[in-house]
Design a protein around this motif. Structure first.
Motif, mmCIF file in Angstrom:
data_model
loop_
_atom_site.group_PDB
_atom_site.id
_atom_site.type_symbol
_atom_site.label_atom_id
_atom_site.label_comp_id
_atom_site.label_asym_id
_atom_site.label_seq_id
_atom_site.Cartn_x
_atom_site.Cartn_y
_atom_site.Cartn_z
ATOM 1 N N GLU A 134 0.840 -1.199 0.000
ATOM 2 C CA GLU A 134 0.000 0.000 0.000
ATOM 3 C C GLU A 134 0.874 1.248 0.000
ATOM 4 O OE1 GLU A 134 -3.981 1.510 2.264
ATOM 5 O OE2 GLU A 134 -2.325 0.864 3.554
ATOM 6 N N ARG A 135 1.928 1.238 0.765
ATOM 7 C CA ARG A 135 2.834 2.393 0.847
ATOM 8 C C ARG A 135 3.704 2.522 -0.395
ATOM 9 N NH1 ARG A 135 6.994 1.214 5.215
ATOM 10 N NH2 ARG A 135 7.778 -0.094 3.504
ATOM 11 N N ASP A 136 4.239 1.384 -0.859
ATOM 12 C CA ASP A 136 5.256 1.415 -1.912
ATOM 13 C C ASP A 136 4.754 1.016 -3.285
ATOM 14 O OD1 ASP A 136 7.032 2.098 0.110
ATOM 15 O OD2 ASP A 136 7.689 0.026 0.419
ATOM 16 N N GLY A 137 3.584 0.378 -3.358
ATOM 17 C CA GLY A 137 3.137 -0.147 -4.636
ATOM 18 C C GLY A 137 3.928 -1.393 -4.995
ATOM 19 N N PRO A 138 3.852 -1.838 -6.270
ATOM 20 C CA PRO A 138 4.608 -3.019 -6.697
ATOM 21 C C PRO A 138 6.077 -2.910 -6.282
ATOM 22 C CG PRO A 138 3.133 -2.308 -8.427
ATOM 23 C CD PRO A 138 3.052 -1.260 -7.360
ATOM 24 N N THR A 139 6.593 -4.003 -5.728
ATOM 25 C CA THR A 139 7.935 -3.987 -5.139
ATOM 26 C C THR A 139 8.829 -5.019 -5.820
ATOM 27 O OG1 THR A 139 7.081 -3.213 -3.009
ATOM 28 C CG2 THR A 139 9.222 -4.320 -2.996
ATOM 29 N N VAL A 140 10.047 -4.586 -6.144
ATOM 30 C CA VAL A 140 11.021 -5.430 -6.835
ATOM 31 C C VAL A 140 11.957 -6.075 -5.821
ATOM 32 C CG1 VAL A 140 12.902 -5.482 -8.518
ATOM 33 C CG2 VAL A 140 10.942 -3.946 -8.869
ATOM 34 N N VAL A 141 12.235 -7.342 -6.021
ATOM 35 C CA VAL A 141 13.257 -8.050 -5.247
ATOM 36 C C VAL A 141 14.256 -8.640 -6.242
ATOM 37 C CG1 VAL A 141 13.775 -9.892 -3.612
ATOM 38 C CG2 VAL A 141 11.602 -8.643 -3.441
ATOM 39 N N GLU A 142 15.501 -8.236 -6.123
ATOM 40 C CA GLU A 142 16.569 -8.822 -6.937
ATOM 41 C C GLU A 142 17.305 -9.844 -6.087
ATOM 42 O OE1 GLU A 142 19.165 -6.056 -8.830
ATOM 43 O OE2 GLU A 142 17.522 -4.724 -9.486
ATOM 44 N N ILE A 143 17.211 -11.089 -6.504
ATOM 45 C CA ILE A 143 17.826 -12.195 -5.767
ATOM 46 C C ILE A 143 19.129 -12.579 -6.465
ATOM 47 C CG2 ILE A 143 17.585 -14.682 -5.310
ATOM 48 C CD1 ILE A 143 16.089 -13.163 -3.310
ATOM 49 N N PRO A 144 20.233 -12.665 -5.707
ATOM 50 C CA PRO A 144 21.495 -13.046 -6.351
ATOM 51 C C PRO A 144 21.529 -14.516 -6.725
ATOM 52 C CG PRO A 144 21.801 -12.819 -3.974
ATOM 53 C CD PRO A 144 20.394 -12.355 -4.273
ATOM 54 N N ALA A 145 22.311 -14.842 -7.728
ATOM 55 C CA ALA A 145 22.501 -16.249 -8.106
ATOM 56 C C ALA A 145 23.113 -17.007 -6.937
ATOM 57 C CB ALA A 145 23.406 -16.336 -9.329
ATOM 58 N N GLY A 146 22.686 -18.256 -6.777
ATOM 59 C CA GLY A 146 23.216 -19.081 -5.696
ATOM 60 C C GLY A 146 22.644 -18.755 -4.338
ATOM 61 N N SER A 147 21.590 -17.945 -4.321
ATOM 62 C CA SER A 147 20.980 -17.571 -3.047
ATOM 63 C C SER A 147 20.378 -18.795 -2.365
ATOM 64 C CB SER A 147 19.898 -16.520 -3.274
ATOM 65 O OG SER A 147 19.206 -16.233 -2.071
ATOM 66 N N GLY A 148 20.402 -18.768 -1.057
ATOM 67 C CA GLY A 148 19.729 -19.821 -0.306
ATOM 68 C C GLY A 148 18.230 -19.730 -0.500
ATOM 69 N N PRO A 149 17.476 -20.726 -0.053
ATOM 70 C CA PRO A 149 16.023 -20.709 -0.237
ATOM 71 C C PRO A 149 15.392 -19.492 0.432
ATOM 72 C CG PRO A 149 16.684 -22.425 1.314
ATOM 73 C CD PRO A 149 17.933 -21.906 0.694
ATOM 74 N N SER A 150 14.534 -18.811 -0.298
ATOM 75 C CA SER A 150 13.879 -17.599 0.180
ATOM 76 C C SER A 150 12.382 -17.725 -0.067
ATOM 77 C CB SER A 150 14.431 -16.372 -0.550
ATOM 78 O OG SER A 150 15.841 -16.355 -0.501
ATOM 79 N N THR A 151 11.605 -17.122 0.821
ATOM 80 C CA THR A 151 10.152 -17.250 0.738
ATOM 81 C C THR A 151 9.498 -15.920 1.062
ATOM 82 O OG1 THR A 151 10.240 -19.578 1.419
ATOM 83 C CG2 THR A 151 8.132 -18.454 1.668
ATOM 84 N N VAL A 152 8.408 -15.608 0.347
ATOM 85 C CA VAL A 152 7.568 -14.452 0.647
ATOM 86 C C VAL A 152 6.212 -14.960 1.107
ATOM 87 C CG1 VAL A 152 6.461 -12.373 -0.255
ATOM 88 C CG2 VAL A 152 8.752 -12.996 -1.042
ATOM 89 N N ASN A 153 5.742 -14.435 2.255
ATOM 90 C CA ASN A 153 4.413 -14.754 2.787
ATOM 91 C C ASN A 153 3.614 -13.481 2.988
ATOM 92 O OD1 ASN A 153 5.068 -17.611 5.015
ATOM 93 N ND2 ASN A 153 5.094 -17.452 2.813
ATOM 94 N N ASP A 154 2.290 -13.598 2.896
ATOM 95 C CA ASP A 154 1.445 -12.426 3.091
ATOM 96 C C ASP A 154 1.149 -12.212 4.574
ATOM 97 O OD1 ASP A 154 -0.629 -14.133 3.867
ATOM 98 O OD2 ASP A 154 -2.004 -13.500 2.299
ATOM 99 N N ALA A 155 0.258 -11.280 4.876
ATOM 100 C CA ALA A 155 0.004 -10.898 6.268
ATOM 101 C C ALA A 155 -0.760 -11.945 7.059
ATOM 102 C CB ALA A 155 -0.735 -9.558 6.317
ATOM 103 N N TYR A 156 -1.221 -13.004 6.405
ATOM 104 C CA TYR A 156 -1.827 -14.137 7.103
ATOM 105 C C TYR A 156 -0.901 -15.349 7.018
ATOM 106 C CZ TYR A 156 -5.685 -17.049 8.866
ATOM 107 O OH TYR A 156 -6.480 -17.871 9.638
ATOM 108 N N PHE A 157 0.352 -15.113 6.731
ATOM 109 C CA PHE A 157 1.370 -16.151 6.559
ATOM 110 C C PHE A 157 0.989 -17.153 5.468
ATOM 111 C CE2 PHE A 157 4.070 -15.360 10.401
ATOM 112 C CZ PHE A 157 5.279 -15.464 9.736
ATOM 113 N N ARG A 158 0.311 -16.664 4.430
ATOM 114 C CA ARG A 158 0.032 -17.519 3.284
ATOM 115 C C ARG A 158 1.160 -17.379 2.266
ATOM 116 N NH1 ARG A 158 -6.099 -15.353 3.130
ATOM 117 N NH2 ARG A 158 -4.858 -13.464 2.967
ATOM 118 N N PHE A 159 1.405 -18.459 1.576
ATOM 119 C CA PHE A 159 2.479 -18.509 0.592
ATOM 120 C C PHE A 159 2.208 -17.561 -0.569
ATOM 121 C CE2 PHE A 159 4.103 -20.533 -3.343
ATOM 122 C CZ PHE A 159 5.468 -20.445 -3.081
ATOM 123 N N VAL A 160 3.214 -16.752 -0.920
ATOM 124 C CA VAL A 160 3.136 -15.872 -2.086
ATOM 125 C C VAL A 160 4.077 -16.371 -3.180
ATOM 126 C CG1 VAL A 160 3.507 -13.523 -2.958
ATOM 127 C CG2 VAL A 160 2.423 -13.875 -0.712
#
Length: 511
Positions: A134-160
């Motif tokens: 809501e504050r920032d609008g669409p948000t970019v995440v740049e993940i480096p190659a070889g990154s460890g496992p990463s996860t995004v969850n919403d405000a109800y801890f649902r998988f995004v």
């Protein structure tokens, strides 16, 4: 002849009427099934309920409405643990100054026992970022190659979405764009798009130790991770990295009346359709509704306080004493799974049986993050978990006593294994004189038996000669443990290998 017929007809008619009268329910013209009637008084678990011809008297009306509100308050607690846990995480990160999308809280020296952080491990480098769409609008995440496992969850801890090896970039790195679910704007080429129903989202990255050190994982994140609003892509803000290691701060939600205040904050901030109508109905029944003030009167405050106490006790039973036999890994063993049902959405029989609400509550009361990867069988990749809160006799683990845990040889873990102890009150790492209440077969110099097995010891003091394999506990406090395997192998999945139970030692003869 006619007279005879008339008399006979009247006799038959009278007989039928008398027979019929015997089967009439008093007060009715017909026989009424008893199953649909309510007696004048009924004894129940909430006391005696009284009625005048099925109409509840004044005392009963008050009693059942109080009970209904208590039930609703309890159900709201159990159902809203995921949202409260995410709100606790948001508040905890903000207390360290990590509230903008370019601010990363990092356990650069691992997660020790100072932060209150639900069942975090002492083995990987966690980095956490909060987005506010809501504050920032669409948000970019740049993940480096070889990154460890990463996860995004919403405000109800649902998988995004996942990122890194389990994500669509498959460990090659890339740009992700997290947008609101209703977003109808343009998505530039070259982005992995993921939609979230909530404004607040949490991203957690995990990095692994190299030669027992955090340096490589920390460097990968600091040099490669970029997070910024899409509208600032041409001039993104500089990343800020905030260390959470050794810092006392809290990310755990409340277990008293203030739980409802935390939830109200979430409801007021998020889109109205962030939750489905049934959950919103439960919330509004106790006075929590978007756009409305949450201001319970004295009666309702008392009921909510009672409901949250019942809900908290229920969640603790679900977490530490699962009654579903399928939760336990082995017959006669105290080890059980954190992921009951094997579905990251907690669906029963692919949804035919609905959602396992108890399993969802138990998980989010004790743990964080939700990803399909947590329930997949990935031989040689990912991680697996086993939980125990009781000894071999089914008694709670007591910090005043000493226990032994046998880890048989040939542990089916390609990378490493660990045992971490947690405090039953905070569900966070047990706080003792040891900063890391754990043992890790790669990080620690453990004594190994001639058959390749390892005996670990847990108690207030180290058994003589067992210091290398000892984890300290606190007299007067309970504790529980999680056994983790990183890169689990087939013998774990087919159960041909299994850890021992926590065995209570009652003297030197048992050492």
């Amino acid at each position: 002849m006619i007279k005879h017929i008339t008399v006979s007809f009247l006799a038959v008619s009278i007989g039928c009427t008398l027979a019929y009268a015997k089967d009439v329910t008093p007060g009715f013209n017909n026989l009424i099934p008893e199953s649909i009637l309510t007696p004048d008084s009924v004894e129940t678990s909430i006391g005696k309920l009284s009625f005048f011809d099925g109409m509840p008297d004044a005392e009963t009306v008050t009693k059942v409405y109080d009970n209904l509100d208590t039930i609703r308050a309890t159900e709201v607690f159990l159902d809203m643990v995921p949202a409260a846990s995410m709100e606790g995480m948001r508040l905890g990160l903000a207390s360290l100054g990590a509230s903008a999308s370019n601010q990363v809280m990092m356990f650069d020296q691992l997660l020790d026992s100072n932060p209150l952080f639900l069942t975090g491990n002492t083995d990987t480098v966690y980095s956490a970022v909060m987005f506010d769409l809501e504050r920032d609008g669409p948000t970019v995440v740049e993940i480096p190659a070889g990154s460890g496992p990463s996860t995004v969850n919403d405000a109800y801890f649902r998988f995004v979405t996942d990122m890194g090896a389990p994500g669509p970039d498959r460990g090659k790195g890339g740009k992700y764009l997290i947008v609101p679910e209703a977003y109808d704007g343009e998505v530039p080429e070259g982005y992995f798009e993921a939609r979230s129903p909530s404004n607040i989202n949490l991203m957690v990255l995990r990095g692994f130790l190299v030669d027992g050190k955090t340096d490589a994982a920390v460097r990968s994140v600091k040099e490669g991770l970029k997070v910024y609003p899409l509208n600032q892509k041409d001039n993104p803000p500089a990343m800020e990295f905030i260390s959470g290691s050794t810092v006392p701060f809290n990310t755990v939600h409340s277990n008293d009346f203030s739980f409802f205040e935390e939830i109200n904050n979430v409801i007021q901030r998020e889109p109205v359709d962030f939750l489905d109508p049934e959950l919103r109905g439960q919330l509004s029944s106790i006075g929590i509704q978007k756009g409305q003030a949450f201001d319970p009167d004295e009666r309702m405050t008392k009921i909510l306080t009672d409901g949250v106490a019942i809900g908290n006790a229920t969640a603790r039973a679900l977490l530490l004493r699962p009654r579903d036999e399928s939760a336990y890994y082995y017959e006669g063993s105290q080890w059980f799974t954190a992921f009951l049902g094997g579905d990251y959405q907690w669906l029963i029989d692919n949804g035919d049986g609905g959602r396992n609400l108890d399993a969802r509550t138990a998980f989010f009361y004790g743990y964080t993050l939700n990803t399909p990867a947590m329930v997949l069988k990935m031989v040689g990749a990912g991680s697996q978990y086993a939980v125990a809160a009781t000894d071999e006799k089914g008694e709670y683990l007591d910090g005043s006593k000493t226990y032994r845990l046998n880890i048989p040889g040939n542990v089916p873990a390609k990378d490493f294994w660990s045992v971490v102890l947690y405090d039953p009150q905070t569900r966070s790492e047990l706080q003792t004189e040891q900063p890391f209440p754990s043992k890790n077969n790669k990080r620690d110099q453990l004594e190994v038996s001639s058959d390749g097995s390892v005996d670990l010891y847990f108690g207030p003091t180290a058994p003589e000669g067992k210091e290398a394999n000892w984890v300290q506990t606190v007299p007067g406090k309970g504790w529980w443990g999680i056994f983790r395997l990183y890169g689990p192998l087939e013998p774990w999945f087919d159960k041909t290998w299994r850890p021992g139970n926590f065995e209570l030692l009652d003297g030197d003869d048992n050492l």
